[in-house]
Design a protein around this motif. Structure first.
Motif, PDB file in Angstrom:
ATOM      1  N   ILE B 179       5.183  -2.702  -6.678  1.00  7.33           N
ATOM      2  CA  ILE B 179       5.987  -2.971  -5.483  1.00  7.33           C
ATOM      3  C   ILE B 179       6.424  -1.676  -4.789  1.00  7.33           C
ATOM      4  O   ILE B 179       6.634  -1.650  -3.580  1.00  7.33           O
ATOM      5  CB  ILE B 179       7.219  -3.827  -5.883  1.00  7.33           C
ATOM      6  CG1 ILE B 179       7.810  -4.527  -4.671  1.00  7.33           C
ATOM      7  CG2 ILE B 179       8.271  -3.004  -6.573  1.00  7.33           C
ATOM      8  CD1 ILE B 179       7.047  -5.712  -4.215  1.00  7.33           C
ATOM      9  N   LEU B 180       6.551  -0.596  -5.578  1.00  4.81           N
ATOM     10  CA  LEU B 180       7.020   0.664  -4.981  1.00  4.81           C
ATOM     11  C   LEU B 180       6.042   1.166  -3.925  1.00  4.81           C
ATOM     12  O   LEU B 180       6.439   1.761  -2.925  1.00  4.81           O
ATOM     13  CB  LEU B 180       7.226   1.725  -6.069  1.00  4.81           C
ATOM     14  CG  LEU B 180       8.245   1.348  -7.137  1.00  4.81           C
ATOM     15  CD1 LEU B 180       8.300   2.411  -8.225  1.00  4.81           C
ATOM     16  CD2 LEU B 180       9.626   1.133  -6.527  1.00  4.81           C
ATOM     17  N   SER B 181       4.742   0.902  -4.132  1.00  9.52           N
ATOM     18  CA  SER B 181       3.782   1.323  -3.111  1.00  9.52           C
ATOM     19  C   SER B 181       3.868   0.415  -1.884  1.00  9.52           C
ATOM     20  O   SER B 181       3.728   0.889  -0.758  1.00  9.52           O
ATOM     21  CB  SER B 181       2.361   1.378  -3.678  1.00  9.52           C
ATOM     22  OG  SER B 181       1.981   0.141  -4.196  1.00  9.52           O
ATOM     23  N   LEU B 182       4.138  -0.873  -2.114  1.00  3.08           N
ATOM     24  CA  LEU B 182       4.290  -1.788  -0.962  1.00  3.08           C
ATOM     25  C   LEU B 182       5.455  -1.337  -0.068  1.00  3.08           C
ATOM     26  O   LEU B 182       5.371  -1.383   1.159  1.00  3.08           O
ATOM     27  CB  LEU B 182       4.530  -3.222  -1.450  1.00  3.08           C
ATOM     28  CG  LEU B 182       4.399  -4.299  -0.372  1.00  3.08           C
ATOM     29  CD1 LEU B 182       2.941  -4.553  -0.035  1.00  3.08           C
ATOM     30  CD2 LEU B 182       5.059  -5.589  -0.801  1.00  3.08           C
ATOM     31  N   MET B 183       6.516  -0.879  -0.705  1.00  3.82           N
ATOM     32  CA  MET B 183       7.699  -0.468   0.054  1.00  3.82           C
ATOM     33  C   MET B 183       7.415   0.745   0.953  1.00  3.82           C
ATOM     34  O   MET B 183       8.104   0.973   1.943  1.00  3.82           O
ATOM     35  CB  MET B 183       8.857  -0.139  -0.903  1.00  3.82           C
ATOM     36  CG  MET B 183       9.390  -1.345  -1.656  1.00  3.82           C
ATOM     37  SD  MET B 183      10.004  -2.621  -0.536  1.00  3.82           S
ATOM     38  CE  MET B 183       8.851  -3.924  -0.862  1.00  3.82           C
ATOM     39  N   GLN B 184       6.395   1.511   0.596  1.00  2.85           N
ATOM     40  CA  GLN B 184       6.054   2.675   1.416  1.00  2.85           C
ATOM     41  C   GLN B 184       5.562   2.258   2.800  1.00  2.85           C
ATOM     42  O   GLN B 184       5.645   3.026   3.763  1.00  2.85           O
ATOM     43  CB  GLN B 184       5.000   3.560   0.718  1.00  2.85           C
ATOM     44  CG  GLN B 184       5.391   4.008  -0.688  1.00  2.85           C
ATOM     45  CD  GLN B 184       6.766   4.622  -0.752  1.00  2.85           C
ATOM     46  OE1 GLN B 184       7.108   5.506   0.027  1.00  2.85           O
ATOM     47  NE2 GLN B 184       7.598   4.139  -1.676  1.00  2.85           N
ATOM     48  N   MET B 185       5.049   1.045   2.905  1.00  2.00           N
ATOM     49  CA  MET B 185       4.609   0.550   4.217  1.00  2.00           C
ATOM     50  C   MET B 185       5.795   0.454   5.165  1.00  2.00           C
ATOM     51  O   MET B 185       5.722   0.863   6.325  1.00  2.00           O
ATOM     52  CB  MET B 185       3.966  -0.834   4.074  1.00  2.00           C
ATOM     53  CG  MET B 185       2.660  -0.853   3.303  1.00  2.00           C
ATOM     54  SD  MET B 185       2.140  -2.544   2.870  1.00  2.00           S
ATOM     55  CE  MET B 185       1.906  -3.276   4.490  1.00  2.00           C
ATOM     56  N   ALA B 186       6.899  -0.095   4.661  1.00  2.85           N
ATOM     57  CA  ALA B 186       8.098  -0.240   5.494  1.00  2.85           C
ATOM     58  C   ALA B 186       8.709   1.130   5.772  1.00  2.85           C
ATOM     59  O   ALA B 186       9.154   1.414   6.886  1.00  2.85           O
ATOM     60  CB  ALA B 186       9.107  -1.147   4.793  1.00  2.85           C
TER      61      ALA B 186
END
Lengths: 260, 290
Positions: B179-186
């Motif tokens: 999930i930490l990589s997904l948060m980089q999108m935001a």
């Protein structure tokens, strides 16, 4: 329950979906359709409603209950026009000073020819940018599955809450298993590795709150809790100066994965 | 009726097709490091010629994949690039199996610390903040380091009123960071929004391939979006789509020219013309130009 048990629970037949949350938490719901660019995406339900006495904008990814409705809703997998419909309603919320509440329940944004032709990536990217500076309070509640970018497209919020058995992941356990072990049956291991449960995400600082689930699908207490808690949090956030609200939202994401 | 050869309908072996794209010698007389065969038209090219042609096949126009350093040397004015956050490295934050090993391997393969190189540069004399993703580091996947470096660069550009030029190449969010990589999108998109609200220019050049979470965030946030010819650009990868819809995808689907036709790319610019294009574009956005 291990991580994969939660995934199964999140996807379970009969689990209340977005529409149930809307009808049980809000009153006076008026659904608004269409993105004014291409069409109306049935996987995204959006409109105006009342939370207690307060007018709010509500957006939900709706996966559908029975098979017929599931097909009608494209199993909760939105196309670009779904994200654009949501954004249009969020912009209207901003115009009229309404807070925004999103309910997320999707295995992911739809993968298909039309979705790509109409810019699935661009539609999500635009939501991420615009939601970050939306000048009204935004809260996202994960009620079932939170599949990757398709979920994040409605989750750039001041706070993200999750039901106890909801999950939120960068990739499905099936996808992860087939990439990692070339074996899609190793989903249980994959689910564990991905840290996708509400508890994991809370520990990682990705979500603010976990809502306990009762046994079975009797969600009455959850609806009541949400009604009270959403109202309280939104009223609290409405008191903040807009710049403070936006700075907090920015920093909420800014701090995730800070590396020395 | 004469005798027909037995293998009339069998495709004759083309020895070039079996060659490793980059490393094997195409002719026994020339040492392997001196020549390359084009994976598209199979022409045998001298490495020195290819270097001069910006790693574009002079016969068919195929754009060879190049690493971040090569790209920077093609785009930034000589000696103008000053790297930022060069030593930032990924850690295995969610204890993902084999991730440490993968990171080590990626470092050895790319000599890069992670999948993006960031810094300030001049392009045709115009100062800018520049990020270039590194395809040889875990296929340019975005983890926390990629997100953090790009965010820092964009914040720096906002603070110093610089335009941002970014080259993307990525398989998407890095699964190994969950999930930490997904948060980089935001996070990256938020930084772009602040830069944009400050009235500053952000130019993206999409290169082959740009997919997944990168497409759904900072790659599609640009004021001007350019693409390299034939680059694969999409949200879902073509194989995933084929598996989902159970049909073959039309040829040219998700290529740069397709996105241009559909209205998602402002211009498809061949590699050799990119520096001149960016120079003109930056010059049109200087304060003096107003």
């Amino acid at each position: 329950m291990d991580a994969f048990d939660r995934v199964i629970a999140a996807r379970a037949k009969g689990r209340p979906t977005g529409m149930s949350f809307i009808s049980n938490i809000f009153t006076d719901f008026l659904e608004m359709h269409g993105d004014r660019r291409f069409g109306d995406d049935k996987a995204v339900v959006a409109g105006i409603a009342r939370l207690k006495e307060m007018p709010v904008t509500v957006i939900a990814l709706e996966r559908g209950g029975d098979t017929k409705e599931k097909i009608f809703r494209n199993f909760g997998m939105a196309h670009p026009e779904g994200y654009r419909k949501a954004l249009r309603q969020m912009k209207l919320a901003e115009k009229f000073g309404r807070p925004v509440i999103c309910f997320v329940d999707t295995s992911g944004a739809y993968c298909g020819i039309g979705a790509e032709e109409r810019g699935q990536g661009q539609a999500i990217a635009e939501n991420l940018m615009e939601m970050m500076t939306l000048k009204v309070p935004v809260i996202s509640v994960f009620i079932g599955e939170g599949g990757s970018g398709g979920a994040l497209g409605l989750a750039v919020a001041d706070e993200v809450w999750m039901l106890e058995n909801a999950v939120y992941s960068v990739i499905s356990p099936e996808g992860c298993a087939s990439i990692l072990w070339k074996d899609s049956s190793k989903v249980r291991e994959a689910a564990n590795c991905l840290k996708l449960t509400a508890q994991d995400l809370f520990s990682l600082g990705v979500i603010e709150r976990i809502l306990e689930e009762p046994d079975g699908n009797n969600f009455e207490t959850i609806y009541e809790t949400l009604k009270t808690e959403l109202y309280a949090k939104i009223t609290e956030n409405q008191k903040l100066p807009v710049q403070e609200l936006l700075d907090r939202r920015y920093n909420r994401f800014r701090k995730i994965g800070v590396v020395k | 009726m004469g005798m027909l050869p037995k293998n009339l309908f069998k495709k004759p072996n083309n020895p070039l097709e079996t060659y490793d794209k980059y490393n094997k010698s195409a002719s026994p007389d020339i040492p392997s490091e001196m020549c390359v065969s084009c994976p598209n038209c199979h022409a045998v090219l001298l490495s020195s010629d290819l270097d001069e042609a910006c790693h574009v096949c002079p016969k068919c126009g195929h754009h060879f994949r190049i690493n971040a350093r090569q790209r920077i040397s093609m785009i930034a004015d000589d000696g103008s690039f000053e790297e930022m956050d060069a030593s930032m490295r990924s850690r295995n934050m969610i204890d993902f199996p084999n991730y440490d090993k993968k990171l080590k391997h990626a470092y050895l393969e790319s000599s890069s610390r992670d999948a993006v190189v960031c810094g300030t540069a001049k392009i045709g004399g115009f100062p800018c903040a520049l990020f270039v993703m590194e395809p040889y580091f875990m296929m340019g996947s975005m983890g926390t380091v990629v997100g953090e470096k790009i965010t820092r660069l964009i914040e720096y550009a906002t603070e110093h009123s610089l335009p941002v030029v970014g080259y993307t190449v990525s398989g998407g969010a890095r699964m190994q960071e969950g999930i930490l990589s997904l948060m980089q999108m935001a996070k990256t998109s938020g930084a772009v929004k602040r830069h944009s609200d400050a009235g500053l220019l952000y130019v993206v050049v999409l290169t082959d391939p740009t997919t997944g979470g990168v497409t759904a965030s900072f790659a599609m946030d640009g004021d001007v979006t350019l693409a390299e010819p034939n680059a694969l650009i999409g949200f879902a990868g073509p194989r995933v789509i084929e598996q989902t819809i159970r049909q073959k995808l039309p040829s040219g689907f998700q290529r740069a020219e397709f996105l241009y036709e559909k209205g998602f790319v402002d211009a498809v610019v061949p590699r050799g013309q990119q520096k001149a294009y960016l120079t003109t574009l930056l010059s049109l956005h200087t304060k003096e130009a107003l």
